[in-house]
Motif scaffolding. Structure first.
Motif, PDB file in Angstrom:
ATOM      1  N   ALA A 305       0.813  -1.217   0.000  1.00  0.00           N
ATOM      2  CA  ALA A 305       0.000   0.000   0.000  1.00  0.00           C
ATOM      3  C   ALA A 305       0.848   1.268   0.000  1.00  0.00           C
ATOM      4  CB  ALA A 305      -0.936   0.002   1.204  1.00  0.00           C
ATOM      5  N   GLY A 306       2.170   1.115  -0.001  1.00  0.00           N
ATOM      6  CA  GLY A 306       3.047   2.273  -0.097  1.00  0.00           C
ATOM      7  C   GLY A 306       3.669   2.734   1.198  1.00  0.00           C
ATOM      8  N   VAL A 307       3.468   1.997   2.297  1.00  0.00           N
ATOM      9  CA  VAL A 307       4.088   2.382   3.560  1.00  0.00           C
ATOM     10  C   VAL A 307       5.574   2.039   3.497  1.00  0.00           C
ATOM     11  CG1 VAL A 307       4.095   2.039   6.061  1.00  0.00           C
ATOM     12  CG2 VAL A 307       1.926   2.027   4.805  1.00  0.00           C
ATOM     13  N   SER A 308       6.408   3.012   3.783  1.00  0.00           N
ATOM     14  CA  SER A 308       7.852   2.837   3.644  1.00  0.00           C
ATOM     15  C   SER A 308       8.410   1.960   4.757  1.00  0.00           C
ATOM     16  CB  SER A 308       8.550   4.191   3.675  1.00  0.00           C
ATOM     17  OG  SER A 308       8.454   4.766   4.977  1.00  0.00           O
ATOM     18  N   GLU A 309       9.619   1.437   4.538  1.00  0.00           N
ATOM     19  CA  GLU A 309      10.278   0.648   5.572  1.00  0.00           C
ATOM     20  C   GLU A 309      10.544   1.509   6.810  1.00  0.00           C
ATOM     21  OE1 GLU A 309      10.769  -2.614   5.620  1.00  0.00           O
ATOM     22  OE2 GLU A 309       9.768  -2.694   3.663  1.00  0.00           O
ATOM     23  N   ALA A 310      10.863   2.772   6.586  1.00  0.00           N
ATOM     24  CA  ALA A 310      11.094   3.670   7.725  1.00  0.00           C
ATOM     25  C   ALA A 310       9.833   3.834   8.551  1.00  0.00           C
ATOM     26  CB  ALA A 310      11.593   5.025   7.228  1.00  0.00           C
TER      27      ALA A 310
END
Length: 332
Positions: A305-310
């Protein structure tokens, strides 16, 4: 901010050592009355089998990449700390336990009567018990509570729940541990809770508003987080009627992260690994309601869904570490 260690079943831990954390679970919840008087209901296959099964499930959680579970089973929810000690001796996972009382209105008659007696003597029984659990430890186990749990339901701040939330606020101020709540987001209950905590002098960055993932109303969720508080999307896999399914919960978190709110979100399942509250027929209706669901299914969905690893690291590691670090009273 001056921070301290986090209390766990196996002793204190540095907050930065907690790793990936689930902030709202129930490992072992068994009524003492049923365990004593109707053990076939508390332990259908025997207590030893219940302990073994819980250890096996927690090992699966550890193997899935989770390092810490916050067990928010408190008074009124049939907390069993000796069982947790026994379980935690057999699985290498941090368990943070809670104090507080689970009720949407009045607590048990015992607590109510003891509170009335305490008031006659200028004290607050609820506060005394919560603080003792945190400072002195629970029973003879040597385990100290690391978080305070309190509750409001669809009726909001009833007479009974108001007294318990105020006690939670006082105990949190005195001890420096955070507060986590059970709330009804459909009635915007988190904001009412936060108003009370603010009036009692609680630093709202030390508060988690539970069950916030049960709504897709991002305006409400942002209003909660704009106070400094953290929201918990903590019922992944528990697909109750009238609540969002996993794709909707994922979409809400992705949207909020894109708007810069990743530092005020935590996740969990509200799963019950062993309990006499529910039976096998009920839990069978929710096959994904297990504390491995987030690491195995939800985290990949959040990435997609586009949530970054950070941001994932923020939600799973850094936010829990910040919240669970005890803070000295008056620290800034």
């Amino acid at each position: 901010m001056t921070t301290g260690a986090t209390a766990t079943v196996r002793g204190t831990r540095a907050p930065e050592a907690l790793g990936r954390t689930l902030m709202h679970e129930h490992v072992f919840a068994v009524s003492a009355a049923l365990a004593n008087d109707r053990p076939e209901l508390a332990f259908p296959h025997g207590r030893a089998a219940a302990i073994d099964a819980t250890v096996a499930r927690l090992q699966e959680v550890k193997d899935a990449g989770i390092d810490t579970i916050v067990d928010v089973t408190v008074f009124g929810h049939d907390r069993d700390i000796p069982a947790l000690v026994e379980i935690n001796e057999r699985v290498d996972l941090n368990i943070v336990v809670a104090t507080g009382f689970y009720t949407e209105d009045l607590p048990s008659k015992t607590f109510e009567i003891r509170q009335a007696l305490a008031r006659q003597r200028g004290r607050n029984f609820y506060v005394d018990v919560f603080v003792a659990d945190i400072v002195d430890g629970i029973g003879t186990t040597g385990v100290h509570a690391g978080i305070i749990k309190c509750v409001t339901g669809p009726e909001g701040l009833t007479r009974g729940s108001k007294g318990l939330l105020r006690a939670a606020a006082i105990a949190a101020r005195e001890t420096g541990v955070p507060i986590t709540t059970h709330s009804d987001p459909h009635t915007r209950g988190g904001l009412e809770q936060l108003d009370l905590f603010a009036a009692e002098g609680v630093d709202l960055i030390r508060v988690v508003i539970g069950h916030s993932g049960d709504t897709t109303d991002t305006d409400y969720l942002k209003a909660v987080m704009d106070t400094g508080a953290t929201i918990a999307s903590d019922r992944f896999g528990y697909d109750l009627p009238g609540t969002p399914a996993t794709p909707e919960r994922v979409a809400v978190i992705a949207d909020l992260c894109a708007q810069g709110y990743a530092d005020r979100i935590v996740v969990s399942h509200d799963a019950m690994l062993h309990t006499d509250w529910l039976d096998a027929d009920y839990t069978a209706m929710f096959p994904r309601w297990t504390p491995t669901y987030i690491p195995t299914e939800v985290v990949p969905a959040l990435r997609d869904a586009g949530v970054s690893e950070a941001d994932l690291q923020q939600i799973l590691v850094h936010n829990p570490a910040r919240l669970l670090a005890a803070v000295a009273e008056g620290a800034s």
